[in-house]
Design an enzyme around this catalytic site. Structure first.
Site, PDB file in Angstrom:
ATOM      1  N   CYS A 130       0.812  -1.229   0.000  1.00 51.05           N
ATOM      2  CA  CYS A 130       0.000   0.000   0.000  1.00 51.05           C
ATOM      3  C   CYS A 130       0.848   1.284   0.000  1.00 51.05           C
ATOM      4  O   CYS A 130       0.551   2.242  -0.729  1.00 51.05           O
ATOM      5  CB  CYS A 130      -0.947  -0.005   1.189  1.00 51.05           C
ATOM      6  SG  CYS A 130      -0.218  -0.662   2.689  1.00 51.05           S
ATOM      7  N   HIS A 242      -3.022   6.287   4.614  1.00 49.05           N
ATOM      8  CA  HIS A 242      -1.577   6.418   4.855  1.00 49.05           C
ATOM      9  C   HIS A 242      -1.125   7.788   4.343  1.00 49.05           C
ATOM     10  O   HIS A 242      -1.559   8.236   3.272  1.00 49.05           O
ATOM     11  CB  HIS A 242      -0.797   5.358   4.078  1.00 49.05           C
ATOM     12  CG  HIS A 242      -0.937   3.958   4.588  1.00 49.05           C
ATOM     13  ND1 HIS A 242      -1.639   3.614   5.720  1.00 49.05           N
ATOM     14  CD2 HIS A 242      -0.419   2.791   4.103  1.00 49.05           C
ATOM     15  CE1 HIS A 242      -1.556   2.293   5.905  1.00 49.05           C
ATOM     16  NE2 HIS A 242      -0.827   1.784   4.930  1.00 49.05           N
TER      17      HIS A 242
HETATM   18  N1  LIG Z   1      -4.747  -3.652   4.902  1.00 47.31           N
HETATM   19  C1  LIG Z   1      -4.031  -3.086   3.939  1.00 47.31           C
HETATM   20  O1  LIG Z   1      -3.925  -1.830   3.833  1.00 47.31           O
HETATM   21  C2  LIG Z   1      -3.333  -3.931   2.927  1.00 47.31           C
HETATM   22  C3  LIG Z   1      -2.871  -3.327   1.787  1.00 47.31           C
HETATM   23  C4  LIG Z   1      -2.217  -4.086   0.832  1.00 47.31           C
HETATM   24  C5  LIG Z   1      -2.064  -5.432   1.046  1.00 47.31           C
HETATM   25  N2  LIG Z   1      -2.535  -6.013   2.175  1.00 47.31           N
HETATM   26  C6  LIG Z   1      -2.329  -7.458   2.351  1.00 47.31           C
HETATM   27  O2  LIG Z   1      -3.560  -8.138   2.176  1.00 47.31           O
HETATM   28  C7  LIG Z   1      -3.608  -9.277   3.036  1.00 47.31           C
HETATM   29  C8  LIG Z   1      -4.870  -9.205   3.904  1.00 47.31           C
HETATM   30  O3  LIG Z   1      -4.896  -8.000   4.604  1.00 47.31           O
HETATM   31  P1  LIG Z   1      -6.168  -7.526   5.432  1.00 47.31           P
HETATM   32  O4  LIG Z   1      -5.774  -6.201   5.918  1.00 47.31           O
HETATM   33  O5  LIG Z   1      -7.435  -7.681   4.663  1.00 47.31           O
HETATM   34  O6  LIG Z   1      -6.153  -8.595   6.657  1.00 47.31           O
HETATM   35  P2  LIG Z   1      -7.368  -9.073   7.588  1.00 47.31           P
HETATM   36  O7  LIG Z   1      -8.314  -7.977   7.814  1.00 47.31           O
HETATM   37  O8  LIG Z   1      -6.725  -9.708   8.754  1.00 47.31           O
HETATM   38  O9  LIG Z   1      -8.115 -10.203   6.712  1.00 47.31           O
HETATM   39  C9  LIG Z   1      -7.512 -11.424   6.389  1.00 47.31           C
HETATM   40  C10 LIG Z   1      -8.423 -12.243   5.504  1.00 47.31           C
HETATM   41  O10 LIG Z   1      -7.757 -13.437   5.119  1.00 47.31           O
HETATM   42  C11 LIG Z   1      -8.558 -14.553   5.512  1.00 47.31           C
HETATM   43  N3  LIG Z   1      -7.730 -15.689   5.905  1.00 47.31           N
HETATM   44  C12 LIG Z   1      -6.838 -15.746   6.915  1.00 47.31           C
HETATM   45  N4  LIG Z   1      -6.311 -16.999   6.989  1.00 47.31           N
HETATM   46  C13 LIG Z   1      -6.886 -17.704   5.996  1.00 47.31           C
HETATM   47  C14 LIG Z   1      -6.774 -19.058   5.567  1.00 47.31           C
HETATM   48  N5  LIG Z   1      -5.945 -19.950   6.171  1.00 47.31           N
HETATM   49  N6  LIG Z   1      -7.512 -19.474   4.515  1.00 47.31           N
HETATM   50  C15 LIG Z   1      -8.355 -18.604   3.908  1.00 47.31           C
HETATM   51  N7  LIG Z   1      -8.520 -17.315   4.267  1.00 47.31           N
HETATM   52  C16 LIG Z   1      -7.786 -16.879   5.309  1.00 47.31           C
HETATM   53  C17 LIG Z   1      -9.374 -14.059   6.682  1.00 47.31           C
HETATM   54  O11 LIG Z   1     -10.497 -14.890   6.825  1.00 47.31           O
HETATM   55  P3  LIG Z   1     -11.128 -15.323   8.254  1.00 47.31           P
HETATM   56  O12 LIG Z   1     -12.230 -14.311   8.504  1.00 47.31           O
HETATM   57  O13 LIG Z   1     -11.669 -16.673   7.981  1.00 47.31           O
HETATM   58  O14 LIG Z   1     -10.036 -15.276   9.262  1.00 47.31           O
HETATM   59  C18 LIG Z   1      -9.718 -12.661   6.196  1.00 47.31           C
HETATM   60  O15 LIG Z   1     -10.754 -12.723   5.251  1.00 47.31           O
HETATM   61  C19 LIG Z   1      -2.287  -9.263   3.819  1.00 47.31           C
HETATM   62  O16 LIG Z   1      -1.361 -10.112   3.174  1.00 47.31           O
HETATM   63  C20 LIG Z   1      -1.850  -7.838   3.736  1.00 47.31           C
HETATM   64  O17 LIG Z   1      -0.454  -7.692   3.843  1.00 47.31           O
HETATM   65  C21 LIG Z   1      -3.185  -5.300   3.124  1.00 47.31           C
END
Ligand SMILES: NC(=O)c1ccc[n+]([C@@H]2O[C@H](COP(=O)([O-])OP(=O)(O)OC[C@H]3O[C@@H](n4cnc5c(N)ncnc54)[C@H](OP(=O)(O)O)[C@@H]3O)[C@@H](O)[C@H]2O)c1
Length: 342
Positions: A130, A242
């Site tokens: 991001c 950010h």
């Molecule tokens: N937040 C940001 O600004 C941002 C920006 C760019 C990239 N990212 C990347 O995007 C990814 C997710 O970020 P987020 O912020 O959305 O995190 P988050 O809010 O913690 O959400 C994680 C998601 O992944 C799912 N998940 C976790 N373990 C899993 C598994 N074993 N099998 C299938 N699904 C699973 C979770 O489902 P459950 O509900 O079942 O746990 C939830 O839907 C990360 O790698 C992060 O680095 C984030």
């Protein structure tokens, strides 16, 4: 033409924004699957105001016949399931850090390097970090005209960058502080409420953090391998959005007026720079917006050809979901998905 789209990590901060973005942009969805872990399989998420979808378990989902997979389940999960989906013929756009630096995986910001999509080999495209995305959107028009030599950036990154649990921690610590309850850090390494933490992701051998390393190597892969960059990444008690204070040194002479004109014409950039009280964009102002905002544009008098600026964007949107959906739209525009859709 319309497409079968699977959103992986649909219950998370990025996944929910992904569903919102697909709906708002009227993405040509023929069928939508929402996937997460077994923990949330069977729960419901909404798509627009009328459609409620049941979350399915990623582990048992068959990607055959699905056109696009928008992935954000975390790097370790993408490492297993993105190649599985790609092998089944589903084009994966992955938001995690898992594949970004692999040479045969395009790392794409559509306003900056859409041509990289032509190099898709493994059926996987990576969405950059991001902090990188909003920085390269602002740097690209300046690099094209004045050629960037060196970038010094300090970030002010919101807790939603650490997902839904990061947001919950800021909320609960803030509430606890009003009743004198000790705020125990769990997601972050120190208290995040009313604090700033100069540490995002793990430490590297040279003393930088992985978030800082990502900004360096990803910017070089997307924009130009010759640019020198140093970053300091800081988590701040802001829910969404950010901000980055960026100093740029150029090879060619540049005036503030020329830079402002270049930024004004650039896709994805909005210049809001009034040099008066409140005449700049803050993270709260950018929530739910698509643009990368540039404010506080001024000369950096400490180098021969230099500028300073303040760059703000919604990390869940342009920093993740919007960029991924724009990649899918670009694939469609370039005819790379046409053969498979109905
Ligand atoms: N937040 C940001 O600004 C941002 C920006 C760019 C990239 N990212 C990347 O995007 C990814 C997710 O970020 P987020 O912020 O959305 O995190 P988050 O809010 O913690 O959400 C994680 C998601 O992944 C799912 N998940 C976790 N373990 C899993 C598994 N074993 N099998 C299938 N699904 C699973 C979770 O489902 P459950 O509900 O079942 O746990 C939830 O839907 C990360 O790698 C992060 O680095 C984030």
């Amino acid at each position: 033409m319309s497409y079968r789209v699977a959103v992986v990590g649909a219950t998370g901060a990025v996944g929910r924004e992904m569903l919102k973005t697909l709906h708002e942009r009227n993405f040509p969805v023929r069928e939508l699957a929402v996937l997460a872990s077994g923990r949330s399989a069977g729960t419901k998420v909404s798509f627009g105001e009328k459609l409620v979808l049941t979350v399915q378990n990623l582990d048992t989902f068959d990607f055959r016949g699905w056109d696009i997979g928008l992935f954000s389940p975390g790097a370790a999960v993408s490492a297993i399931h993105a190649p599985r989906a790609a092998e089944a013929g589903c084009i994966v756009i992955d938001n995690t850090s898992q594949f970004r630096m692999e040479p045969d995986v395009p790392l794409v910001v559509p306003e900056v390097n859409p041509q990289a999509l032509a190099k898709i080999r493994r059926g996987i495209i990576a969405n950059p970090n991001c902090s990188t995305i909003q920085m390269v959107v602002a740097l690209k028009p300046l690099h094209d005209r004045f050629k960037i030599k060196r970038v010094v950036v300090a970030t002010y990154q919101s807790v939603s960058g650490a997902g839904k649990e990061g947001m919950d921690e800021l909320f609960s610590q803030t509430k606890a502080s009003f009743v004198n309850d000790p705020a125990k850090p769990e997601v972050f390494t120190k208290t995040i409420a009313f604090n700033c933490i100069p540490h995002i992701d793990k430490f590297m051998d040279d003393g930088s953090t992985k978030e800082e390393w990502k900004m360096v190597v990803e910017t070089r892969k997307i924009l130009d391998p010759d640019i020198k960059i140093v970053a300091t990444c800081v988590r701040v008690p802001v829910f969404i959005g950010h901000a980055e204070a960026i100093n740029v040194e150029f090879e060619r002479p540049v005036t503030v007026a020329e830079a402002r004109a270049a930024l004004r014409e650039a896709p994805g950039v909005a210049v809001f720079d009034q040099r008066e009280d409140g005449g700049y964009i803050t993270p709260i102002d950018c929530v739910g917006e698509d643009a990368t905002y540039v404010s506080r544009l001024r000369k950096d008098p400490t180098v021969e050809h230099g500028l300073s600026m303040w760059v703000v964007s919604d990390n869940l949107r342009k920093g993740a979901a919007l960029n991924a959906v724009q990649i899918a739209e670009t694939l469609i525009a370039q005819g790379l998905l046409a053969k498979r859709a109905a």
